[in-house]
Design an enzyme around this catalytic site. Structure first.
Site, PDB file in Angstrom:
ATOM      1  CB  ALA A  43      -3.844   2.160  -6.211  1.00  0.00           C
ATOM      2  CE1 TYR A  74      -5.851   9.138   8.503  1.00  0.00           C
ATOM      3  CE2 TYR A  74      -7.729   8.988   9.986  1.00  0.00           C
ATOM      4  CZ  TYR A  74      -7.072   8.581   8.832  1.00  0.00           C
ATOM      5  OH  TYR A  74      -7.640   7.628   8.020  1.00  0.00           O
ATOM      6  CB  ALA A 105      -7.440  18.444  11.509  1.00  0.00           C
TER       7      ALA A 105
HETATM    8  P1  NAP Z   1      -2.253   2.072   3.577  1.00  0.00           P
HETATM    9  O1  NAP Z   1      -2.339   0.588   3.456  1.00  0.00           O
HETATM   10  O2  NAP Z   1      -1.179   2.660   4.402  1.00  0.00           O
HETATM   11  O3  NAP Z   1      -2.242   2.680   2.099  1.00  0.00           O
HETATM   12  C1  NAP Z   1      -2.093   4.052   1.869  1.00  0.00           C
HETATM   13  C2  NAP Z   1      -1.401   4.211   0.542  1.00  0.00           C
HETATM   14  O4  NAP Z   1      -1.179   5.626   0.291  1.00  0.00           O
HETATM   15  C3  NAP Z   1      -0.026   3.545   0.516  1.00  0.00           C
HETATM   16  O5  NAP Z   1       0.111   2.830  -0.674  1.00  0.00           O
HETATM   17  C4  NAP Z   1       0.917   4.727   0.556  1.00  0.00           C
HETATM   18  O6  NAP Z   1       2.167   4.493  -0.015  1.00  0.00           O
HETATM   19  C5  NAP Z   1       0.135   5.764  -0.216  1.00  0.00           C
HETATM   20  N1  NAP Z   1       0.705   7.092  -0.032  1.00  0.00           N
HETATM   21  C6  NAP Z   1       1.160   7.642   1.112  1.00  0.00           C
HETATM   22  N2  NAP Z   1       1.665   8.856   0.864  1.00  0.00           N
HETATM   23  C7  NAP Z   1       1.526   9.067  -0.466  1.00  0.00           C
HETATM   24  C8  NAP Z   1       1.856  10.148  -1.324  1.00  0.00           C
HETATM   25  N3  NAP Z   1       2.431  11.272  -0.848  1.00  0.00           N
HETATM   26  N4  NAP Z   1       1.575  10.038  -2.643  1.00  0.00           N
HETATM   27  C9  NAP Z   1       0.992   8.931  -3.135  1.00  0.00           C
HETATM   28  N5  NAP Z   1       0.665   7.865  -2.370  1.00  0.00           N
HETATM   29  C10 NAP Z   1       0.932   7.941  -1.050  1.00  0.00           C
HETATM   30  O7  NAP Z   1      -3.618   2.653   4.183  1.00  0.00           O
HETATM   31  P2  NAP Z   1      -5.137   2.232   3.956  1.00  0.00           P
HETATM   32  O8  NAP Z   1      -5.644   1.749   5.256  1.00  0.00           O
HETATM   33  O9  NAP Z   1      -5.317   1.402   2.740  1.00  0.00           O
HETATM   34  O10 NAP Z   1      -5.754   3.691   3.740  1.00  0.00           O
HETATM   35  C11 NAP Z   1      -6.273   4.148   2.500  1.00  0.00           C
HETATM   36  C12 NAP Z   1      -7.119   5.378   2.782  1.00  0.00           C
HETATM   37  O11 NAP Z   1      -8.203   5.027   3.660  1.00  0.00           O
HETATM   38  C13 NAP Z   1      -6.357   6.504   3.502  1.00  0.00           C
HETATM   39  O12 NAP Z   1      -6.781   7.755   3.014  1.00  0.00           O
HETATM   40  C14 NAP Z   1      -6.791   6.332   4.938  1.00  0.00           C
HETATM   41  O13 NAP Z   1      -6.675   7.535   5.678  1.00  0.00           O
HETATM   42  C15 NAP Z   1      -8.216   5.897   4.752  1.00  0.00           C
HETATM   43  N6  NAP Z   1      -8.789   5.213   5.921  1.00  0.00           N
HETATM   44  C16 NAP Z   1      -8.279   4.009   6.349  1.00  0.00           C
HETATM   45  C17 NAP Z   1      -8.849   3.393   7.458  1.00  0.00           C
HETATM   46  C18 NAP Z   1      -8.360   2.080   7.993  1.00  0.00           C
HETATM   47  O14 NAP Z   1      -8.871   1.624   9.028  1.00  0.00           O
HETATM   48  N7  NAP Z   1      -7.421   1.406   7.334  1.00  0.00           N
HETATM   49  C19 NAP Z   1      -9.907   4.005   8.141  1.00  0.00           C
HETATM   50  C20 NAP Z   1     -10.399   5.229   7.673  1.00  0.00           C
HETATM   51  C21 NAP Z   1      -9.831   5.813   6.554  1.00  0.00           C
HETATM   52  P3  NAP Z   1       3.392   4.105   0.993  1.00  0.00           P
HETATM   53  O15 NAP Z   1       3.289   2.616   1.110  1.00  0.00           O
HETATM   54  O16 NAP Z   1       4.585   4.603   0.278  1.00  0.00           O
HETATM   55  O17 NAP Z   1       3.181   4.817   2.275  1.00  0.00           O
END
Ligand code: NAP
Length: 247
Positions: free
Chosen positions: A10, A155, A157
């Site tokens: 978050a 991803y 999967a």
């Molecule tokens: P993001 O900005 O990269 O944020 C993801 C967050 O997860 C980052 O704060 C990251 O920390 C954290 N994280 C990664 N590995 C972790 C771990 N092992 N333990 C705890 N935290 C961890 O991505 P987002 O776009 O906001 O994505 C959020 C969710 O939405 C994800 O599940 C993603 O797959 C999903 N999603 C996103 C999109 C899109 O278009 N953006 C579309 C479909 C689904 P770090 O900064 O350290 O990596």
């Protein structure tokens, strides 16, 4: 007693927007950050923004891919706030590449965070919710997990697996008054999608009937609904929030 929401990953992007939206709805907020670096580079600001909305908020360091780390974080959040009413499994990563060239490490890294991470957190937090006899679990999946996406074998999967976990957890935990749902975003403007080339972004945008990319707040609104009393009879569902991209 105020209700508490724990949001994984978050410190930025969709997770940060969910934390702020749930704070504005009156939840105390546990901001999960992967490491001290994320606490400094975003987590603290997210917690401060939540507190400015009149609720309690703290950062909790934890790696969702580690079963023991998730156990420790769950215990710490429960001790600090006294309750965990909402869990949002949001943390996720990408390591994109075509299947023919994908390494084992690329597959395993994505699986350990996106897939096993949801098991780890749900396994521990559901114990708290079962004892409370109430709770809402919301998993962030993806349209890639529903329809596939070239270059995202690993991803998509993991995100399809998240749907399976959502459905089974809804059946197992329903008798304990716990709802389990998923939100499937399309293309959302966050650091995760910033890395794509202009060409890739233009191609994605051309397939969105609403004519714009989603914002983290679009996902936060759906999550807030599923976390609310108004959604108390909704469980085992996947809500797609993608501007009609995947129709
Ligand atoms: P993001 O900005 O990269 O944020 C993801 C967050 O997860 C980052 O704060 C990251 O920390 C954290 N994280 C990664 N590995 C972790 C771990 N092992 N333990 C705890 N935290 C961890 O991505 P987002 O776009 O906001 O994505 C959020 C969710 O939405 C994800 O599940 C993603 O797959 C999903 N999603 C996103 C999109 C899109 O278009 N953006 C579309 C479909 C689904 P770090 O900064 O350290 O990596």
């Amino acid at each position: 007693m105020a209700k508490t929401a724990l949001i994984t990953g978050a410190s930025q992007g969709i997770g940060a927007a969910i934390a702020k939206k749930l704070a504005s709805d009156g939840f105390n907020i546990a901001v999960n950050c992967y490491s001290e670096r994320e606490v400094k580079n975003g987590g603290n600001q997210v917690a401060e923004a939540c507190r400015s909305l009149g609720v309690e908020a703290e950062c909790f360091i934890g790696d969702v891919s580690s079963f023991d780390s998730c156990a420790g974080m769950t215990k710490a959040v429960k001790e600090h706030f006294g309750t965990i009413d909402v869990l949002v499994n949001n943390a996720g990563i990408t390591k994109d590449g075509l299947l023919a060239r994908m390494s084992e490490a690329q597959f395993d890294m994505v699986a350990s965070v996106n897939f096993k991470g949801v098991f780890n957190m749900t396994r521990h937090v559901s114990g708290v919710m079962i004892r409370q006899r109430s709770g809402h679990i919301i998993n962030i999946t993806s349209v890639a997990g529903l329809y596939g996406n070239p270059g995202q074998f690993n991803y998509s999967a993991t995100k399809a697996g998240v749907v399976g976990m959502t459905l089974t957890a809804a059946k197992e935990l329903g008798p304990r008054n716990i709802t389990v749902n998923a939100v499937a975003p399309g293309f959302i403007e966050t650091p995760m999608t910033d890395v794509l080339t202009d060409e890739q972004k233009a191609a994605a945008l051309s397939s969105v009937p609403l004519g714009r990319f989603g914002k983290p707040e679009d996902i936060a609104a759906a999550v807030a609904f599923l976390a609310s009393d108004a959604a108390g009879y909704i469980s085992g569902q996947v809500i797609v929030v993608d501007g009609a991209m995947s129709m």
